[in-house]
Scaffold this motif. Structure first.
Motif, PDB file in Angstrom:
ATOM      1  N   LEU A  77       1.976   2.601  -3.250  1.00 55.26           N
ATOM      2  CA  LEU A  77       0.831   2.922  -4.111  1.00 55.26           C
ATOM      3  C   LEU A  77       0.287   4.337  -3.742  1.00 55.26           C
ATOM      4  O   LEU A  77       0.343   5.175  -4.459  1.00 55.26           O
ATOM      5  N   ALA A  87       0.151   5.225  -0.185  1.00 54.36           N
ATOM      6  CA  ALA A  87      -0.969   5.274   0.706  1.00 54.36           C
ATOM      7  C   ALA A  87      -0.232   5.634   1.811  1.00 54.36           C
ATOM      8  O   ALA A  87       0.862   5.843   2.285  1.00 54.36           O
ATOM      9  N   LEU A 105       0.920  -1.100  -0.099  1.00 58.98           N
ATOM     10  CA  LEU A 105      -0.306   0.212  -0.103  1.00 58.98           C
ATOM     11  C   LEU A 105       0.974   1.580   0.030  1.00 58.98           C
ATOM     12  O   LEU A 105       0.592   2.127  -1.012  1.00 58.98           O
ATOM     13  N   ARG A 106       2.220   1.347   0.688  1.00 55.29           N
ATOM     14  CA  ARG A 106       3.338   2.261   1.090  1.00 55.29           C
ATOM     15  C   ARG A 106       3.060   2.911  -0.292  1.00 55.29           C
ATOM     16  O   ARG A 106       3.718   3.865  -0.866  1.00 55.29           O
ATOM     17  N   LYS A 126      -7.912   0.885   6.000  1.00 58.72           N
ATOM     18  CA  LYS A 126      -8.240  -0.265   5.092  1.00 58.72           C
ATOM     19  C   LYS A 126      -7.836  -1.822   5.500  1.00 58.72           C
ATOM     20  O   LYS A 126      -8.614  -2.970   5.431  1.00 58.72           O
ATOM     21  N   VAL A 127      -6.966  -1.446   6.812  1.00 59.49           N
ATOM     22  CA  VAL A 127      -6.135  -2.623   6.585  1.00 59.49           C
ATOM     23  C   VAL A 127      -5.810  -2.456   8.630  1.00 59.49           C
ATOM     24  O   VAL A 127      -6.814  -3.284   8.757  1.00 59.49           O
ATOM     25  N   ASP A 176      -5.093   5.737   5.605  1.00 61.19           N
ATOM     26  CA  ASP A 176      -4.849   4.652   4.272  1.00 61.19           C
ATOM     27  C   ASP A 176      -4.982   3.669   4.791  1.00 61.19           C
ATOM     28  O   ASP A 176      -5.472   3.053   4.613  1.00 61.19           O
TER      29      ASP A 176
END
Lengths: 262, 260
Positions: free
Chosen positions: B160, B162, B157-158, B170-171, B166
């Motif tokens: 991308l 995030a 995610l990071r 999300k997680v 985020d």
């Protein structure tokens, strides 16, 4: 033409000035559309390489240039997949695949309105990797190989220019692994995507890659670069030719030497 | 005959059969050894006491249920908030953790007199004691859920782009929910402990108050009646929490059995 990924004289040290030196004097060039593999003894800084290219780590020395720009923060043109599929168990497979779209700036604004388009895109990817119709299953209802296929879809959904794979097939059985080699081979062939594959499996590297980087033991450097000229499309039978076996053998000896030095 | 026996779901019946078994054993033992009612009254006498004192028992049971539930809800809100805060930042975690462990080590019965000085005798100290004792397991569980995010997911995610928020949304938060709902079962039983401690020490209503009054008059059957009511309330609330947990985070149970 400028390479898509260019790492120049990079030093990366963890934990401050006296920390462990993970890689040193690292030089890597990957052209656009190329399939590159990175092999080396364990602990040679292959994962560090992944993190440098994706912008998760910024090097203390040298520079990393991706797509013509120096990397100073995470670059969203990269898709990643790991040995562990790391799907979120509370989301369906489809929602897992759509997750990157909820993060990447240019997609997250469009996602709500154009959800149908994106879902169609995700289903097309699922079909490509042989998971058609499994979108509404939860990850824990899928086998390990199927989870890894879904994880590839998640890496590809935001149409990255670069796919970074960190030993994605290491935990799979031999037959599933060969199947997924073919999936990756075809994805690379059809979409013209650039791939960097970090692996311990030399046969995997020789079968898939155009170019193989051999790394030394820690601190990691590039010892040698091998071009693999086997014509594409490559069939699994390629692996039983003498040239193939000789190449694998050559690589094996180089890595054995690198280990002995360490 | 065998057809009838095999149609009974023994697993479902087991909790009832074991409970009845315990009471039968208790009744028989007390009668066999002619134990004095002041020491240990038999269940039949206890149930007699429940019927005899029903209006008082009912009123005090409701009071205890009320203080426990309010304290518990406060613990859920506060515990969730502090758990998220602690899980958010390593620095806050490092700073607050020893304080919380120290605070949790303080016997809550020692806090009740302070609460009485501040708020007077009655409902508020009972609510606050329930809150204070039920709070800790919720905080620890939520923080644990957040602290154990797989680094690979975070990397994906990071890379991308995030932000921390985020990743949390999300997680982190979905991931900590099974821990959170799991902790509710522990927290609700602790909340009963807290409210009854406070009612016993300083209150004029509630099961704790009723039992300490009955004890001073040597009305042992009424003391046991209070214990039985507490056990019933505790089981009911525990079952409710287990049901909520199953409803909200069923995926966690299925995924852990499937992944093995």
């Amino acid at each position: 033409m400028q390479p898509l990924v260019q790492i120049e004289n990079v030093d990366m040290r963890y934990g401050g000035a006296d920390g462990t030196l993970a890689v040193t004097g690292l030089n890597v060039k990957v052209e656009k559309g190329e399939f590159a593999a990175v092999v080396g003894p364990s602990g040679c800084g292959k994962s560090t390489l992944m993190k440098l290219v994706t912008g998760l780590h910024i090097p203390q020395q040298g520079q990393v240039i991706v797509s013509g720009e120096e990397v100073t923060e995470p670059v969203s043109i990269v898709g990643m997949a790991f040995q562990n599929p790391t799907l979120l168990p509370w989301r369906t497979t489809l929602d897992n695949i759509l997750l990157p779209l909820e993060i990447v700036q240019r997609h997250r604004k469009r996602l709500r309105r154009h959800r149908d388009e994106y879902v169609a895109e995700a289903e097309k990817l699922l079909e490509t990797v042989g998971l058609k119709g499994f979108g509404d299953k939860f990850p824990w209802q899928l086998s390990g190989g199927m989870q890894q296929r879904a994880s590839l879809c998640r890496a590809l959904i935001h149409q990255p220019e670069l796919l970074m794979l960190d030993e994605p097939f290491a935990a799979l059985d031999a037959f599933t692994r060969e199947e997924l080699w073919c999936v990756i081979r075809d994805l690379h062939q059809e979409q013209g995507i650039t791939v960097v594959l970090v692996t311990h499996d030399l046969r995997e590297a020789v079968f898939l890659a155009d170019k193989i980087f051999v790394m030394s033991a820690r601190p990691g450097r590039i010892l040698n670069v091998h071009k693999i000229d086997t014509p594409r499309p490559r069939d699994l039978d390629v692996m039983y030719t003498t040239e193939f076996t000789e190449k694998v053998h050559e690589l094996r000896n180089e890595i054995a030497e690198a280990r002995a030095v360490a | 005959m065998t057809g009838f026996m095999s149609r009974i779901d023994w697993l479902k019946a087991a909790p009832w059969l074991y409970t009845i078994g315990l009471f039968v054993f208790w009744e028989a033992a007390v009668r066999l050894f002619s134990v004095s009612q002041i020491i240990l009254p038999p269940p039949s006498v206890i149930f007699g006491a429940i019927i005899q004192y029903w209006p008082a028992i009912w009123k005090n049971s409701l009071q205890t249920l009320y203080t426990t539930t309010v304290g518990f809800v406060m613990a859920v809100v506060g515990g969730l908030a502090l758990g998220l805060l602690i899980g958010w930042s390593r620095q806050i975690y490092a700073g607050l953790y020893p304080l919380m462990v120290g605070f949790n080590a303080i016997p809550k019965v020692a806090v009740v007199p302070i609460l009485v000085i501040w708020f007077g005798i009655g409902t508020i100290p009972a609510i606050l004691t329930a809150f204070l004792i039920a709070f800790f397991p919720i905080v620890v569980n939520v923080a644990t859920g957040l602290a154990t995010i797989e680094p690979e997911v975070e990397d994906v995610l990071r890379a991308l782009g995030a932000k921390k928020l985020d990743i949390m949304l999300k997680v982190g938060i979905p991931r900590s929910m099974p821990y959170f709902f799991g902790s509710l079962k522990v927290a609700i039983t602790l909340a009963f402990v807290g409210s009854v401690i406070s009612e016993t020490v300083a209150a004029n209503s509630g099961l704790g108050f009723m039992m300490s009054g009955a004890q001073s008059q040597f009305n042992v059957p009424l003391v046991f009646a209070g214990l039985i009511m507490l056990a019933i309330e505790g089981i009911a609330m525990y079952a409710l929490m287990a049901w909520i947990e199953q409803r909200m985070t069923g995926w966690a149970h299925r995924s852990s059995t499937m992944a093995g």
